[in-house]
Design a protein around this motif. Structure first.
Motif, PDB file in Angstrom:
ATOM      1  N   ARG A 129      -2.025  84.724  12.551  1.00  0.00           N
ATOM      2  CA  ARG A 129      -1.971  85.039  11.121  1.00  0.00           C
ATOM      3  C   ARG A 129      -1.182  83.971  10.365  1.00  0.00           C
ATOM      4  O   ARG A 129      -1.587  83.552   9.266  1.00  0.00           O
ATOM      5  CB  ARG A 129      -1.341  86.414  10.905  1.00  0.00           C
ATOM      6  CG  ARG A 129      -2.204  87.541  11.439  1.00  0.00           C
ATOM      7  CD  ARG A 129      -1.432  88.838  11.558  1.00  0.00           C
ATOM      8  NE  ARG A 129      -1.129  89.442  10.264  1.00  0.00           N
ATOM      9  CZ  ARG A 129      -0.427  90.570  10.139  1.00  0.00           C
ATOM     10  NH1 ARG A 129       0.039  91.192  11.209  1.00  0.00           N
ATOM     11  NH2 ARG A 129      -0.195  91.060   8.938  1.00  0.00           N
ATOM     12  N   ALA A 166      -7.682  88.074  10.185  1.00  0.00           N
ATOM     13  CA  ALA A 166      -7.095  89.126  11.012  1.00  0.00           C
ATOM     14  C   ALA A 166      -8.098  89.728  11.980  1.00  0.00           C
ATOM     15  O   ALA A 166      -7.720  90.271  13.019  1.00  0.00           O
ATOM     16  CB  ALA A 166      -6.516  90.222  10.118  1.00  0.00           C
ATOM     17  N   ARG A 176       1.174  94.783   7.341  1.00  0.00           N
ATOM     18  CA  ARG A 176       0.643  93.665   6.555  1.00  0.00           C
ATOM     19  C   ARG A 176       1.718  92.886   5.809  1.00  0.00           C
ATOM     20  O   ARG A 176       1.435  91.868   5.164  1.00  0.00           O
ATOM     21  CB  ARG A 176      -0.378  94.187   5.536  1.00  0.00           C
ATOM     22  CG  ARG A 176      -1.611  94.800   6.171  1.00  0.00           C
ATOM     23  CD  ARG A 176      -2.603  95.227   5.105  1.00  0.00           C
ATOM     24  NE  ARG A 176      -3.810  95.805   5.693  1.00  0.00           N
ATOM     25  CZ  ARG A 176      -4.845  96.242   4.993  1.00  0.00           C
ATOM     26  NH1 ARG A 176      -4.814  96.168   3.671  1.00  0.00           N
ATOM     27  NH2 ARG A 176      -5.896  96.751   5.610  1.00  0.00           N
TER      28      ARG A 176
END
Length: 296
Positions: A93, A99, A206
């Motif tokens: 990432r 992702a 996230r």
């Protein structure tokens, strides 16, 4: 092109169906051999063997632990790509890959066809390479506590919530108070130390947690070390560290460093990319600048 795909079949986001789709994407780039890891440390062995056999590129489909093992088996300047198979997968990432592992495989296949790479620094602590983060003290203790929980029946590790709980429990064990207990050469004493090779240092779901926001994969290592942690300022200290607001205040800070030497008053936990490296009295961190060519 001869490509080796190293897969951790126990990683959180690895499944038979996803692996087939990943293989289909990567097969566009050349001759693909797939290797499944069977035990801790196996990815290091598989990557080293593939390099000796003359593979032209390596792709790793795993979590950050497998990524770390692969980097420690990379004995030659062979391009390497990282597909997000773990619950967090910080490295892939942070390098800007999608992702979704299949989409990431499509991007890496395109990089293989086009010869598109990015040279990055990797860190090394006491002889062990790391890609994005390492630390002495609290976060390493949290890694150890999460590891002690074991894996689920499907072989997967606990997620971000378990790590957050582990940090709270580690702090509770010290009554929310940490005094200086290690010496950083040339900078002074601190309670714990975070060493970053890039940003973010990690993710909470996230949400990126920078800790050392100036760290870059193309530069040397960054250091953030709280001098002490007090119960009455614990929440504020945690927020400042996690959001990377550590240039001022009771923190030791270093940017773009080639070497960081730490001596502990007594043995303390050490981790690299979330892998527990045991208790150490000394930790020497070094930057291997432009050491690895990454498929992006």
């Amino acid at each position: 092109m001869k490509v080796a795909l190293v897969v951790n079949p126990f990683a959180t986001r690895v499944s038979g169906e996803r692996l087939e789709r990943v293989r289909d994407e990567l097969a566009r780039a050349g001759e693909l051999d797939v290797f499944l890891t069977q035990r801790p440390g196996h990815a290091t062995e598989l990557v080293a063997e593939a390099v000796r056999d003359g593979v032209e590129a390596i792709v790793v489909y795993s979590g950050d632990g497998g990524f770390n093992e692969a980097l420690n088996g990379l004995e030659a300047d062979v391009p390497i790509g990282f597909l997000p198979g773990g619950g967090t997968s910080v490295l892939s990432r942070a390098l800007g890959l999608p992702a979704d592992p299949v989409e990431a495989a499509r991007a890496v296949a395109g990089a293989l066809v086009d010869g598109r790479t990015r040279r990055i620094t990797v860190g090394c602590v006491n002889g062990r390479r790391f890609a994005f983060s390492a630390g002495v003290g609290l976060d390493a203790e949290a890694v150890r506590r999460v590891d002690a929980l074991g894996r689920r029946a499907d072989g997967r590790r606990p997620g971000d919530l378990a790590f957050a709980v582990a940090i709270v429990r580690a702090l509770a064990a010290n009554r929310g108070h940490l005094e200086p207990q290690l010496e950083i050469a040339g900078l002074g004493r601190a309670a714990l130390a975070f060493v970053a090779n890039g940003t973010p240092y990690t993710y909470a779901k996230r949400l990126p947690l920078p800790i050392a926001p100036e760290a870059r994969f193309e530069l040397g290592l960054d250091l953030v070390a709280p001098i002490r942690v007090r119960r009455r300022t614990l929440v504020g200290t945690a927020l400042r560290i996690l959001t990377g607001r550590v240039r001022h205040g009771p923190y030791l800070y270093g940017h773009d460093l080639d070497r960081v030497e730490i001596t502990c008053d007594s043995p303390m936990p050490l981790h690299a990319d979330g892998e527990d490296l045991g208790d150490v009295s000394e930790a020497v961190f070094e930057a291997e600048r432009a050491a690895v060519s990454v498929l992006v």
